[in-house]
Design an enzyme around this catalytic site. Structure first.
Site, mmCIF file in Angstrom:
data_model
loop_
_atom_site.group_PDB
_atom_site.id
_atom_site.type_symbol
_atom_site.label_atom_id
_atom_site.label_comp_id
_atom_site.label_asym_id
_atom_site.label_seq_id
_atom_site.Cartn_x
_atom_site.Cartn_y
_atom_site.Cartn_z
ATOM 1 C CG ASP A 70 -51.623 -89.209 -52.203
ATOM 2 O OD1 ASP A 70 -51.092 -88.530 -53.093
ATOM 3 O OD2 ASP A 70 -52.855 -89.344 -52.086
ATOM 4 C CG ASP A 83 -49.480 -88.805 -57.180
ATOM 5 O OD1 ASP A 83 -49.269 -88.926 -55.965
ATOM 6 O OD2 ASP A 83 -50.556 -88.372 -57.642
ATOM 7 C CG HIS A 92 -56.886 -89.067 -49.783
ATOM 8 N ND1 HIS A 92 -57.754 -89.173 -50.838
ATOM 9 C CD2 HIS A 92 -55.747 -88.545 -50.305
ATOM 10 C CE1 HIS A 92 -57.182 -88.726 -51.936
ATOM 11 N NE2 HIS A 92 -55.954 -88.351 -51.626
ATOM 12 C CD GLU A 142 -53.294 -84.856 -56.939
ATOM 13 O OE1 GLU A 142 -53.459 -85.877 -57.628
ATOM 14 O OE2 GLU A 142 -53.537 -84.833 -55.709
ATOM 15 C CD GLU A 143 -54.526 -85.423 -52.568
ATOM 16 O OE1 GLU A 143 -55.606 -85.793 -53.057
ATOM 17 O OE2 GLU A 143 -53.586 -86.202 -52.330
ATOM 18 C CG HIS A 159 -49.864 -83.986 -55.491
ATOM 19 N ND1 HIS A 159 -50.233 -83.981 -54.159
ATOM 20 C CD2 HIS A 159 -50.102 -85.251 -55.925
ATOM 21 C CE1 HIS A 159 -50.664 -85.177 -53.805
ATOM 22 N NE2 HIS A 159 -50.583 -85.974 -54.859
#
Length: 515
Positions: free
Chosen positions: A312, A377, A474, A348-349, A301
Site C-alpha cells: 500500500d 491501489d 499502515h 493519498e494517505e 498513489h
C-alpha cells in the site's frame, strides 16, 4: 581462281571444311564451361534469395502494421518487483517511511521520474506542485498504568484520530460506554474525568460521539474497530473544528480488553498534535499522441502512511510505472486512439490530497476532456482476493454509474478469458478514484483486498479464511516480504489490458455514456 569451300585445299592435309566444323572445341560452338555453369547457378540462387527476402519483408511490414499491440505481453512482473526493492531501500534510508514528512516520498518520486525520462519522445512529463494542510502528530502515548503496566505502540496498537485536539491525561479511570455512544444515556454512569471507551457503529459520527463524551465530562475518547477490521481504528474527524478532547483509535481486541478492565484500571494518555502546511508534488506523464478530448487518467498513489508502504501502495504505483513504460515502448501510432495521463498521486494517505489537488486545478473544459479514471491501489495483498468494483454502486449520477460499469466489464472480460477467479464488490470510498467519481467522471479499478477473507472467498481464491487480506496495512511490516507475486501478476496485466482497451476505443466518452 580461289578454291571453293567444298574443295580440298593444297597444304591443308586434305581436311574438309565440314569436318573442321564438326570437330570444333566447346568454346567454339557456344557450350558452357564448368565455370560459366557455376556462375549461372550462383546468379540464379542470388536472384531467388532476393525475391524471397523481398516477399518476407513485405509480409513482415504487413504483419507489423496489422498484428495488434498487446500491452499485457509487455508487462514484466520482475521489473515491478525490482522497483519495489528500490522503494524498500528508500524507506530504509528515510526512517522506514515514504511520506512527505520523512523525505521518502520525494525520493520515491525521483525514482519514477528517472525511469520515465528516457521516453520523453513519447511522454510529456511534469510535476504538479501544491500545498495542503495536514494534521500531524508530534507525540502520542497511551499506557495502562494500573493494575499492571502496559505501554501501547503508536501506529500498531493505536492511532490519533485526525484533527483530534492535544491533551495530557494522567491516571484516568476507564469507562466502557454502553451501546454505541450516540445518546446521552450511554454516558450516565461515567465519572467525571474518565476516558470513554466507545465501539464503532451506531447512527452517529465520531464527531458526535466525542461531543457526547465531552458534555458528560470525559477527559478523552478511545474508539475501537469492529471485529472484521484490521489494525487500529482510523478516523478523520470534521476538519472545520478541532475535537474538544483528545481522541485515539485502537484495534477491536484492544478495545474489548480495555472495556473489560473495569473502573479500577488507570490510563495515561498524551497527545501533542498540530496543523501544518505541507508542500508536495504529483508526478504526471502524458502520452503525446491520442485524442485529448477523450483522455484516460490512470493513477496510483505513491506515498505511504509513515511506513514502507510496499503493498500500500508501492504495488499499484510501480505497476503503473511498468504500464507507462510499456506504452512508451510500443508503437503508439498503431493503436493509441485516446491520450493517457499517468499520474502518481501525493498525500493519498492524508485525505486524497493529490488527486483532489489535480482536479481542483482544472477548469470546466479541461475536466470535460477526461473520459474516465483507472485507479491502481493495493495489488499484491498476501492473503489476496481479486476484487473488481461494482460500477453500479458508485456514489454519483446515473451517467457515472453507467461508465464505471462499462469499465468493470473490461476487467471481467480479462479475468474470464484468462480463467482467473474474481468477484464483484461494492465501490468503497477510500482511494484516489473518489474525487473523480464526485466530479462526475466514471472510474473503476481492481484490487487484492484489505478486509477479512471469508470462508467462501477461501474456496475461490485459496489462502487463509477469517484472516485479513493484508495484516500489515499502515504498519511497519508492509515491506517487500508482504506481497504476493501471483496477485501482482494477475492485477498488473488486468490493469494493462483495461487501460489499453479504453485507449483504443474511438469516441470513448460516448461509449461510456448510458445506452
Amino acid at each position: 581462281m580461289h578454291p571453293t569451300y567444298d574443295e580440298k585445299r593444297p597444304g591443308a592435309g586434305g581436311v574438309e571444311l565440314d569436318s573442321l566444323l564438326r570437330n570444333k572445341t566447346p568454346a567454339d560452338n557456344g557450350a558452357e564451361t564448368k565455370k560459366q555453369k557455376r556462375r549461372r547457378i550462383i546468379v540464379a540462387v542470388i536472384s531467388s534469395t532476393v525475391v524471397v527476402l523481398s516477399v518476407l519483408t513485405v509480409i513482415l511490414i504487413i504483419l507489423f502494421f496489422t498484428i495488434p499491440v498487446q500491452l499485457t505481453e509487455r508487462i514484466n512482473v520482475s521489473n515491478i518487483e525490482a522497483s519495489l526493492d528500490t522503494l524498500q531501500s528508500i524507506a530504509e534510508i528515510y526512517g522506514n517511511a515514504r511520506d512527505d514528512f520523512s523525505g521518502g516520498y520525494m525520493a520515491s518520486l525521483e525514482h519514477v521520474w528517472s525511469r520515465l525520462t528516457k521516453y520523453q519522445d513519447k511522454l510529456e512529463i511534469w510535476e504538479q506542485k501544491f500545498f495542503y494542510t495536514c494534521y500531524q502528530v508530534i507525540q502520542c502515548n497511551v499506557t495502562l498504568v494500573e493494575p499492571d503496566s502496559l505501554e501501547f505502540v503508536y501506529g500498531e496498537d493505536f492511532l490519533a484520530m485526525t484533527w483530534s485536539s492535544s491533551g495530557l491525561i494522567e491516571r484516568a479511570s476507564i469507562h466502557s460506554v454502553s451501546s454505541f455512544g450516540c445518546e446521552d444515556m450511554d454516558y450516565q454512569q461515567m465519572s467525571s474525568g474518565s476516558i470513554a471507551i466507545i465501539p464503532s457503529g451506531g447512527n452517529c459520527s465520531w464527531n458526535e460521539k466525542i461531543g457526547f463524551a465531552w458534555r458528560h465530562n470525559a477527559s478523552a475518547v478511545i474508539g475501537y474497530n469492529t471485529e472484521d477490521q484490521s489494525g487500529p481504528l482510523r478516523v478523520t474527524l470534521d476538519s472545520s473544528s478541532i475535537s474538544a478532547i483528545p481522541a485515539v483509535g485502537v484495534p477491536y481486541s484492544t478495545g474489548v480488553l480495555l472495556s473489560a478492565s473495569g473502573p479500577t484500571s488507570k490510563l495515561h494518555l498524551q497527545l501533542d498534535s498540530g496543523n501544518y502546511l505541507v508542500g508536495t508534488s504529483n508526478l504526471m506523464a502524458q502520452t503525446k499522441s491520442g485524442d485529448d478530448h477523450n483522455m484516460i487518467i490512470a493513477g496510483a498513489h505513491l506515498d505511504s502512511y509513515r511506513n514502507p508502504g510496499i503493498n500500500d501502495n508501492g504495488s499499484g504505483s510501480m505497476t503503473l510505472l511498468e504500464i507507462a513504460t510499456a506504452v512508451a515502448e510500443s508503437r503508439t501510432g498503431r493503436w493509441l486512439e485516446n491520450k493517457i495521463l499517468f499520474a502518481w498521486w501525493a498525500a493519498e494517505e492524508f485525505g486524497l490530497k493529490g488527486s483532489s489537488a489535480y482536479l481542483d486545478s482544472l477548469n470546466e473544459t479541461q475536466r470535460d476532456s477526461i473520459a474516465c479514471n483507472i485507479n491502481l491501489d493495493m495489488l499484491a495483498s498476501p492473503n489476496f482476493i481479486i476484487g473488481v468494483m461494482n460500477g453500479s454502486t458508485a456514489f454519483s449520477t446515473s451517467e457515472v454509474k453507467c461508465g464505471s460499469s462499462k469499465i468493470e466489464e473490461y476487467y471481467v472480460d480479462y479475468f474470464k478469458a484468462n480463467l482467473i477467479p474474481y468477484e464483484i464488490e461494492p465501490m468503497h470510498n477510500q482511494s484516489d478514484f473518489v474525487p473523480f467519481i464526485m466530479a462526475g467522471i466514471p472510474a473503476n479499478g481492481a484490487q487484492a483486498g484489505f478486509t477479512t477473507k471469508t470462508v467462501a472467498q477461501r474456496l475461490i481464491f485459496g489462502g487463509i479464511p477469517n484472516a485479513l487480506a493484508d495484516t500489515c496495512v499502515h504498519q511497519s511490516c508492509d515491506t517487500k516480504d508482504n506481497i504476493s507475486p501471483q496477485s501482482l501478476g494477475y492485477l498488473a496485466r488486468a490493469n494493462a489490458y483495461v487501460i489499453q482497451r479504453l485507449a483504443e476505443k474511438k469516441n470513448l466518452k460516448q461509449y461510456l455514456a448510458c445506452d
